[in-house]
Motif scaffolding. Sequence first.
Motif, PDB file in Angstrom:
ATOM      1  N   ALA A 479      36.744  64.789   7.232  1.00 43.97           N
ATOM      2  CA  ALA A 479      36.344  64.457   8.598  1.00 43.97           C
ATOM      3  C   ALA A 479      34.952  64.973   8.941  1.00 43.97           C
ATOM      4  O   ALA A 479      34.191  64.325   9.661  1.00 43.97           O
ATOM      5  CB  ALA A 479      37.365  65.013   9.585  1.00 43.97           C
ATOM      6  N   GLU A 480      34.609  66.133   8.413  1.00 46.40           N
ATOM      7  CA  GLU A 480      33.350  66.766   8.799  1.00 46.40           C
ATOM      8  C   GLU A 480      32.294  66.736   7.694  1.00 46.40           C
ATOM      9  O   GLU A 480      31.173  67.210   7.909  1.00 46.40           O
ATOM     10  CB  GLU A 480      33.609  68.232   9.197  1.00 46.40           C
ATOM     11  N   GLY A 481      32.650  66.182   6.546  1.00 48.19           N
ATOM     12  CA  GLY A 481      31.734  66.212   5.407  1.00 48.19           C
ATOM     13  C   GLY A 481      30.423  65.488   5.639  1.00 48.19           C
ATOM     14  O   GLY A 481      29.399  65.811   5.026  1.00 48.19           O
ATOM     15  N   VAL A 482      30.420  64.485   6.511  1.00 45.41           N
ATOM     16  CA  VAL A 482      29.200  63.718   6.789  1.00 45.41           C
ATOM     17  C   VAL A 482      28.464  64.250   8.021  1.00 45.41           C
ATOM     18  O   VAL A 482      27.421  63.709   8.405  1.00 45.41           O
ATOM     19  CB  VAL A 482      29.537  62.225   6.995  1.00 45.41           C
ATOM     20  N   ASN A 483      28.999  65.293   8.629  1.00 47.10           N
ATOM     21  CA  ASN A 483      28.399  65.885   9.819  1.00 47.10           C
ATOM     22  C   ASN A 483      27.392  66.946   9.386  1.00 47.10           C
ATOM     23  O   ASN A 483      27.761  68.028   8.930  1.00 47.10           O
ATOM     24  CB  ASN A 483      29.485  66.498  10.697  1.00 47.10           C
ATOM     25  N   GLU A 484      26.116  66.630   9.530  1.00 47.98           N
ATOM     26  CA  GLU A 484      25.064  67.513   9.026  1.00 47.98           C
ATOM     27  C   GLU A 484      25.113  68.892   9.671  1.00 47.98           C
ATOM     28  O   GLU A 484      24.850  69.909   9.023  1.00 47.98           O
ATOM     29  CB  GLU A 484      23.695  66.871   9.271  1.00 47.98           C
ATOM     30  N   SER A 485      25.482  68.943  10.942  1.00 40.23           N
ATOM     31  CA  SER A 485      25.525  70.237  11.632  1.00 40.23           C
ATOM     32  C   SER A 485      26.644  71.135  11.120  1.00 40.23           C
ATOM     33  O   SER A 485      26.622  72.349  11.347  1.00 40.23           O
ATOM     34  CB  SER A 485      25.686  70.029  13.138  1.00 40.23           C
ATOM     35  N   MET A 486      27.616  70.546  10.419  1.00 36.81           N
ATOM     36  CA  MET A 486      28.736  71.322   9.873  1.00 36.81           C
ATOM     37  C   MET A 486      28.542  71.673   8.404  1.00 36.81           C
ATOM     38  O   MET A 486      29.395  72.328   7.802  1.00 36.81           O
ATOM     39  CB  MET A 486      30.035  70.525  10.041  1.00 36.81           C
ATOM     40  N   ALA A 487      27.446  71.266   7.811  1.00 33.50           N
ATOM     41  CA  ALA A 487      27.252  71.446   6.368  1.00 33.50           C
ATOM     42  C   ALA A 487      27.330  72.904   5.947  1.00 33.50           C
ATOM     43  O   ALA A 487      27.894  73.227   4.887  1.00 33.50           O
ATOM     44  CB  ALA A 487      25.908  70.848   5.955  1.00 33.50           C
ATOM     45  N   GLU A 488      26.791  73.820   6.760  1.00 31.77           N
ATOM     46  CA  GLU A 488      26.779  75.232   6.364  1.00 31.77           C
ATOM     47  C   GLU A 488      28.186  75.837   6.331  1.00 31.77           C
ATOM     48  O   GLU A 488      28.392  76.897   5.742  1.00 31.77           O
ATOM     49  CB  GLU A 488      25.894  76.025   7.319  1.00 31.77           C
ATOM     50  N   PHE A 489      29.130  75.162   6.940  1.00 26.61           N
ATOM     51  CA  PHE A 489      30.513  75.630   6.923  1.00 26.61           C
ATOM     52  C   PHE A 489      31.372  74.818   5.946  1.00 26.61           C
ATOM     53  O   PHE A 489      32.201  75.374   5.221  1.00 26.61           O
ATOM     54  CB  PHE A 489      31.115  75.546   8.330  1.00 26.61           C
ATOM     55  N   ILE A 490      31.180  73.521   5.934  1.00 30.65           N
ATOM     56  CA  ILE A 490      32.015  72.647   5.112  1.00 30.65           C
ATOM     57  C   ILE A 490      31.659  72.753   3.632  1.00 30.65           C
ATOM     58  O   ILE A 490      32.561  72.759   2.771  1.00 30.65           O
ATOM     59  CB  ILE A 490      31.892  71.185   5.590  1.00 30.65           C
ATOM     60  N   ASN A 491      30.401  72.854   3.304  1.00 31.83           N
ATOM     61  CA  ASN A 491      30.015  72.885   1.888  1.00 31.83           C
ATOM     62  C   ASN A 491      30.619  74.068   1.135  1.00 31.83           C
ATOM     63  O   ASN A 491      31.198  73.887   0.060  1.00 31.83           O
ATOM     64  CB  ASN A 491      28.494  72.861   1.747  1.00 31.83           C
ATOM     65  N   PRO A 492      30.515  75.297   1.636  1.00 34.74           N
ATOM     66  CA  PRO A 492      31.165  76.401   0.916  1.00 34.74           C
ATOM     67  C   PRO A 492      32.685  76.282   0.891  1.00 34.74           C
ATOM     68  O   PRO A 492      33.320  76.640  -0.102  1.00 34.74           O
ATOM     69  CB  PRO A 492      30.705  77.651   1.669  1.00 34.74           C
TER      70      PRO A 492
END
Length: 598
Positions: A479-492
């Motif tokens: 759901a959030e993988g394409v949300n750039e603002s969430m990248a710092e949380f979703i990627n790790p």
Amino acid sequence: MPSYTPPLRDMQFVLHELLGAVDQLKAIPRYADVDAETMDAVLEEAGKFAAGVLHPINLSGDAEGCTLDKTHHTVTAPKGFKEAYQQYVEGGWPALSCDPQYGGQGQPMVMNTCVFEMLNSANQAWTMYTGLAHGAYAALHAHGSDMQKKLYLPKLVSGEWTGTMCLTEPHCGTDLGLLRTKAEPQADGTYKITGSKIFISAGEHDFAPNIVHLVLARLPDAPKGSKGISLFIVPKFKLKADGSPGERNPIVCTGIEHKMGIHGNATCQLSLDGAEGTLVGEPNKGLMAMFVMMNGARLGVGNQSLGLTEVAYQNALAYAKDRLQMRSLSGPKAKDKPADPIIVHPDVRKMLLTAKAYAEGGRALATWCALLLDQAEHHPDQKTRQDADDMVALLTPIVKAFLTDNGFTATNTCMQVFGGHGYIHETGAEQFVRDARINMIYEGTNTVQALDLLGRKVLLNQGATLKKVGAQIEALIRAEGVNESMAEFINPLAGLADKFTKFTTEIGFKGMTNPDEVGAAATDFLRVAGHLVFGYLFARMASVALKQIAAGNADPFYAAKLQTARFYFARLFPETATLMITARAGAANLLDTEAALA
């Protein structure tokens, strides 16, 4: 003198914005009338009791401790403890989440969990008396006979009586299969129980006219090991025909343990000399009944450390803002003062943020687990009940071990913030450390929790339950993988989720050929799992905060939540890399050590 402010704003955030607890509960018929305003009002009142009644007697209760009259085998709790308990009972707090059939208020467990967090922050030693009584209620509600429920539950629900769990003996702790306490059947259907129990929290006190001891013992023809254990109700005072306390039962306190912490709780040595008891459930099935209380206690112990983490953080933060010491490395910040407050120093902030992140992550996990418990016990849909029950089973050892490990780390770092003053009793910082240390030990040591998680909850069912939690994590990542603002949380989070699957499979294969490999990896595995769950919850919390900020909400609470989440992922979450390396190091460097350990 330490202080405490109930974290009501963060509790409301977790309940209403993160978990949507009210909507989840409304799907359960018995909670159809629950609303956010009522929940918030109850928590506000509980916070007043915790901060205004319990917290002021925490430091003094630690200094005074409990007193045993060896002649009469009676225990007096510290000054103010009995009076606080009477206020607790008069306020109806023991009944909050109990069954209305026995005088309870029928509120959801998730509300009770939030209340107990505040009680633990304010005074863990005192709160243990009430927590054990609630555990005894839960065990009897699940496994007691109709007559036992009628006799004991209304008294436990009202708080008129309290309860204990009597498991440990001088020669056995975790390995209950070794216990020796005997139960001899009598012609009238009762049993004469003889033996010794130790480390019995709240085993004797002056709060209530009767104590309902739940005692594990062996019948004469019982099989050896854990399959031969039965559970018995052994009240401090035998009951008369009308259910009121009568003759004194020969289960007495012979000593109080002199402990590192929780001095205000009477940790008793109990002697049973033909004490009269009644069987709970079926013969030789006592562990099944007691596990209701034990599993509840494991969640409760995690909540104890969450409470201590919060109160230690609050006091360390206040001290750091006030204490002047040296100048900031980048230049003076308080130019009108002879030195800067120590909160300007990066390492002090690291210590404070560690405690803050562990408190907020722990609160999210404990509250989520309690909401799952409400669904597991009462949801009308069978599949929802089963899924929730499975996830609670998986998360319970994480709540117990991860939160208590983190709690000890947090209280230690908060004491460090105080410097030398943290080593002094009056600040309260050293008491938080001492009180937190027991939580890693009792209700199954944290290594036992790790073995339970990896061996039983993950590998025994080929990761089926783990996949249910994993599916929720994967849904968030998608759901959030394409949300750039969430990248710092979703990627790790996504990176660890992928690595964790391979990590678990690898340990499982190694364990098939050598079970010691599971034992060698278990503790590290649990911490990795704990961070995976924390990472999932912190990512969800960050998502809520980002949406509020994007919508124009200027409440600084959301900016603070984002900053804490960023700290967690940058400074604490990376521990998982080292843990997976050490877990993969195998069992040989632990077991092929005869010379080193000679």
